[in-house]
Write a protein that holds these residues in place. Sequence first.
Motif, PDB file in Angstrom:
ATOM      1  N   LYS A 206       0.851  -1.203   0.000  1.00 25.41           N
ATOM      2  CA  LYS A 206       0.000   0.000   0.000  1.00 25.41           C
ATOM      3  C   LYS A 206       0.883   1.248   0.000  1.00 25.41           C
ATOM      4  N   TYR A 207       1.929   1.231   0.801  1.00 23.34           N
ATOM      5  CA  TYR A 207       2.872   2.350   0.846  1.00 23.34           C
ATOM      6  C   TYR A 207       3.480   2.595  -0.529  1.00 23.34           C
ATOM      7  N   GLN A 208       3.944   1.541  -1.178  1.00 23.18           N
ATOM      8  CA  GLN A 208       4.559   1.674  -2.501  1.00 23.18           C
ATOM      9  C   GLN A 208       3.560   2.217  -3.522  1.00 23.18           C
ATOM     10  N   LYS A 209       2.328   1.764  -3.423  1.00 17.93           N
ATOM     11  CA  LYS A 209       1.290   2.257  -4.334  1.00 17.93           C
ATOM     12  C   LYS A 209       1.075   3.763  -4.134  1.00 17.93           C
ATOM     13  N   TYR A 210       1.012   4.184  -2.880  1.00 16.00           N
ATOM     14  CA  TYR A 210       0.879   5.615  -2.599  1.00 16.00           C
ATOM     15  C   TYR A 210       2.063   6.398  -3.158  1.00 16.00           C
ATOM     16  N   ILE A 211       3.264   5.903  -2.911  1.00 15.49           N
ATOM     17  CA  ILE A 211       4.469   6.614  -3.356  1.00 15.49           C
ATOM     18  C   ILE A 211       4.496   6.718  -4.882  1.00 15.49           C
ATOM     19  N   GLU A 212       4.139   5.654  -5.569  1.00 11.58           N
ATOM     20  CA  GLU A 212       4.090   5.706  -7.041  1.00 11.58           C
ATOM     21  C   GLU A 212       3.084   6.758  -7.500  1.00 11.58           C
ATOM     22  N   SER A 213       1.942   6.795  -6.866  1.00  6.98           N
ATOM     23  CA  SER A 213       0.914   7.771  -7.238  1.00  6.98           C
ATOM     24  C   SER A 213       1.352   9.193  -6.931  1.00  6.98           C
ATOM     25  N   TYR A 214       1.975   9.388  -5.775  1.00  7.15           N
ATOM     26  CA  TYR A 214       2.461  10.716  -5.446  1.00  7.15           C
ATOM     27  C   TYR A 214       3.633  11.134  -6.323  1.00  7.15           C
ATOM     28  N   ASN A 215       4.393  10.176  -6.837  1.00  3.75           N
ATOM     29  CA  ASN A 215       5.434  10.502  -7.814  1.00  3.75           C
ATOM     30  C   ASN A 215       4.815  11.160  -9.042  1.00  3.75           C
ATOM     31  N   GLU A 216       3.667  10.650  -9.476  1.00  7.70           N
ATOM     32  CA  GLU A 216       2.964  11.239 -10.619  1.00  7.70           C
ATOM     33  C   GLU A 216       2.521  12.664 -10.297  1.00  7.70           C
ATOM     34  N   VAL A 217       1.954  12.850  -9.120  1.00 10.84           N
ATOM     35  CA  VAL A 217       1.506  14.185  -8.706  1.00 10.84           C
ATOM     36  C   VAL A 217       2.696  15.134  -8.679  1.00 10.84           C
ATOM     37  N   ARG A 218       3.810  14.697  -8.084  1.00 15.37           N
ATOM     38  CA  ARG A 218       5.004  15.544  -7.999  1.00 15.37           C
ATOM     39  C   ARG A 218       5.513  15.920  -9.377  1.00 15.37           C
ATOM     40  N   LYS A 219       5.560  14.966 -10.299  1.00 20.46           N
ATOM     41  CA  LYS A 219       6.056  15.250 -11.649  1.00 20.46           C
ATOM     42  C   LYS A 219       5.192  16.306 -12.344  1.00 20.46           C
ATOM     43  N   ILE A 220       3.899  16.215 -12.150  1.00 20.09           N
ATOM     44  CA  ILE A 220       3.005  17.204 -12.765  1.00 20.09           C
ATOM     45  C   ILE A 220       3.220  18.575 -12.135  1.00 20.09           C
ATOM     46  N   LEU A 221       3.315  18.617 -10.814  1.00 15.52           N
ATOM     47  CA  LEU A 221       3.554  19.898 -10.144  1.00 15.52           C
ATOM     48  C   LEU A 221       4.870  20.516 -10.599  1.00 15.52           C
ATOM     49  N   LEU A 222       5.901  19.696 -10.723  1.00 20.96           N
ATOM     50  CA  LEU A 222       7.193  20.206 -11.188  1.00 20.96           C
ATOM     51  C   LEU A 222       7.104  20.709 -12.630  1.00 20.96           C
ATOM     52  N   ALA A 223       6.326  20.033 -13.451  1.00 21.11           N
ATOM     53  CA  ALA A 223       6.137  20.480 -14.837  1.00 21.11           C
ATOM     54  C   ALA A 223       5.411  21.829 -14.872  1.00 21.11           C
ATOM     55  N   ILE A 224       4.425  21.989 -14.006  1.00 24.11           N
ATOM     56  CA  ILE A 224       3.714  23.268 -13.924  1.00 24.11           C
ATOM     57  C   ILE A 224       4.679  24.364 -13.484  1.00 24.11           C
ATOM     58  N   LEU A 225       5.517  24.057 -12.496  1.00 24.90           N
ATOM     59  CA  LEU A 225       6.490  25.045 -12.028  1.00 24.90           C
ATOM     60  C   LEU A 225       7.511  25.400 -13.100  1.00 24.90           C
ATOM     61  N   SER A 226       7.810  24.453 -13.981  1.00 24.15           N
ATOM     62  CA  SER A 226       8.763  24.707 -15.064  1.00 24.15           C
ATOM     63  C   SER A 226       8.173  25.567 -16.170  1.00 24.15           C
ATOM     64  N   HIS A 227       6.831  25.513 -16.308  1.00 22.02           N
ATOM     65  CA  HIS A 227       6.156  26.268 -17.372  1.00 22.02           C
ATOM     66  C   HIS A 227       4.861  26.903 -16.851  1.00 22.02           C
ATOM     67  N   PRO A 228       4.964  27.775 -15.876  1.00 23.32           N
ATOM     68  CA  PRO A 228       3.739  28.361 -15.300  1.00 23.32           C
ATOM     69  C   PRO A 228       2.965  29.210 -16.305  1.00 23.32           C
ATOM     70  N   GLU A 229       3.659  29.698 -17.326  1.00 24.89           N
ATOM     71  CA  GLU A 229       2.978  30.542 -18.320  1.00 24.89           C
ATOM     72  C   GLU A 229       1.872  29.793 -19.059  1.00 24.89           C
ATOM     73  N   LYS A 230       1.925  28.473 -19.051  1.00 26.79           N
ATOM     74  CA  LYS A 230       0.864  27.696 -19.699  1.00 26.79           C
ATOM     75  C   LYS A 230      -0.431  27.710 -18.899  1.00 26.79           C
TER      76      LYS A 230
END
Length: 124
Positions: A97-121
């Motif tokens: 369950k922990y690993q499943k959460y971490i994998e899912s939060y990895n996706e959330v983090r990647k999206i947030l980082l992408a938004i931070l890299s291109h906030p103008e979008k």
Amino acid sequence: MSTIKSFKELIVYQKAFQLSMDIFEDSKEFPKEEKYALTDQMRRSSRSICSNIAEAWAKKIYPKLFVNKISDSLGEEYETEVWLEYAWKCNYVTEAKYQKYIESYNEVRKILLAILSHPEKFSR
């Protein structure tokens, strides 16, 4: 600029919201002595990811404020990972369950980082 009309349409919001609901359900089984400690912290930080995304969306006409709130959301995501690790190490959630959460939060983090890299979008 984005054609998205509401923060609720953002994939990152939807994923983070579902994860916070999953944490809510799973944390119902935590020991009572954790009610005002780990349970509360996990629920707060996971929900805060979503609320900061919503606040960022409301402030998207101000690019620096938008970035600041997305950054806050990212901080809450990292905090949630820490609380999840405690839950796992205390045997409140299984390793699977922990690993499943971490994998899912990895996706959330990647999206947030992408938004931070291109906030103008997203911001005006």
